[in-house]
Design a protein around this motif. Structure first.
Motif, mmCIF file in Angstrom:
data_model
loop_
_atom_site.group_PDB
_atom_site.id
_atom_site.type_symbol
_atom_site.label_atom_id
_atom_site.label_comp_id
_atom_site.label_asym_id
_atom_site.label_seq_id
_atom_site.Cartn_x
_atom_site.Cartn_y
_atom_site.Cartn_z
ATOM 1 N N GLN A 47 0.897 -1.219 0.050
ATOM 2 C CA GLN A 47 -0.053 -0.030 0.082
ATOM 3 C C GLN A 47 1.008 1.173 -0.033
ATOM 4 O O GLN A 47 0.580 2.159 -0.904
ATOM 5 N N CYS A 82 -1.811 3.975 -2.360
ATOM 6 C CA CYS A 82 -3.045 3.823 -2.495
ATOM 7 C C CYS A 82 -3.795 3.719 -1.115
ATOM 8 O O CYS A 82 -3.466 3.673 -0.171
ATOM 9 N N ASP A 107 -7.118 2.752 1.571
ATOM 10 C CA ASP A 107 -7.461 1.513 2.034
ATOM 11 C C ASP A 107 -8.352 0.645 1.198
ATOM 12 O O ASP A 107 -8.146 -0.499 1.158
ATOM 13 N N GLU A 108 -9.186 1.265 0.696
ATOM 14 C CA GLU A 108 -10.090 0.653 -0.195
ATOM 15 C C GLU A 108 -9.328 -0.219 -1.271
ATOM 16 O O GLU A 108 -9.839 -1.273 -1.261
ATOM 17 N N THR A 109 -8.479 0.276 -1.840
ATOM 18 C CA THR A 109 -7.614 -0.364 -2.875
ATOM 19 C C THR A 109 -6.741 -1.605 -2.384
ATOM 20 O O THR A 109 -7.089 -2.591 -3.024
ATOM 21 N N SER A 161 -7.673 -3.088 0.190
ATOM 22 C CA SER A 161 -8.405 -4.160 0.496
ATOM 23 C C SER A 161 -8.994 -5.066 -0.307
ATOM 24 O O SER A 161 -9.190 -6.330 -0.466
ATOM 25 N N LYS A 162 -9.542 -4.313 -1.585
ATOM 26 C CA LYS A 162 -9.785 -4.910 -2.869
ATOM 27 C C LYS A 162 -8.667 -5.876 -3.364
ATOM 28 O O LYS A 162 -8.977 -7.093 -3.809
ATOM 29 N N ARG A 184 -8.899 -9.207 -1.119
ATOM 30 C CA ARG A 184 -10.015 -9.902 -1.325
ATOM 31 C C ARG A 184 -9.817 -10.594 -2.725
ATOM 32 O O ARG A 184 -10.181 -11.850 -2.620
#
Length: 66
Positions: free
Chosen positions: A28, A33, A35-37, A39-40, A43
């Motif tokens: 990261q 980027c 947190d959402e990126t 995290s994706k 996943r």
């Protein structure tokens, strides 16, 4: 797999989780980027393991039926 998996040594699981988290945080930072990126991304990586296991089990089941 019907049985729930449990680690032999819970500390190993904690250590592995921390390693994954540290690695994700480093990626990261390198990508700068949000947190959402990350995290994706995590996943998406997890889904590849799920799909692989499902594919293997499906293939074994098909082989047993032959």
């Amino acid at each position: 797999m019907t049985e729930e998996w449990k680690p032999v040594d819970s500390q190993i699981l904690v250590d592995a989780w921390e390693e994954i988290k540290d690695c994700a945080e480093a990626i990261q930072k390198d990508l700068a980027c949000p947190d959402e990126t990350i995290s994706k991304m995590l996943r998406s990586v997890a889904e590849t393991f799920d799909n692989t296991v499902e594919d293997i089990l499906d293939k074994e089941e098909q082989d047993w039926e032959k």
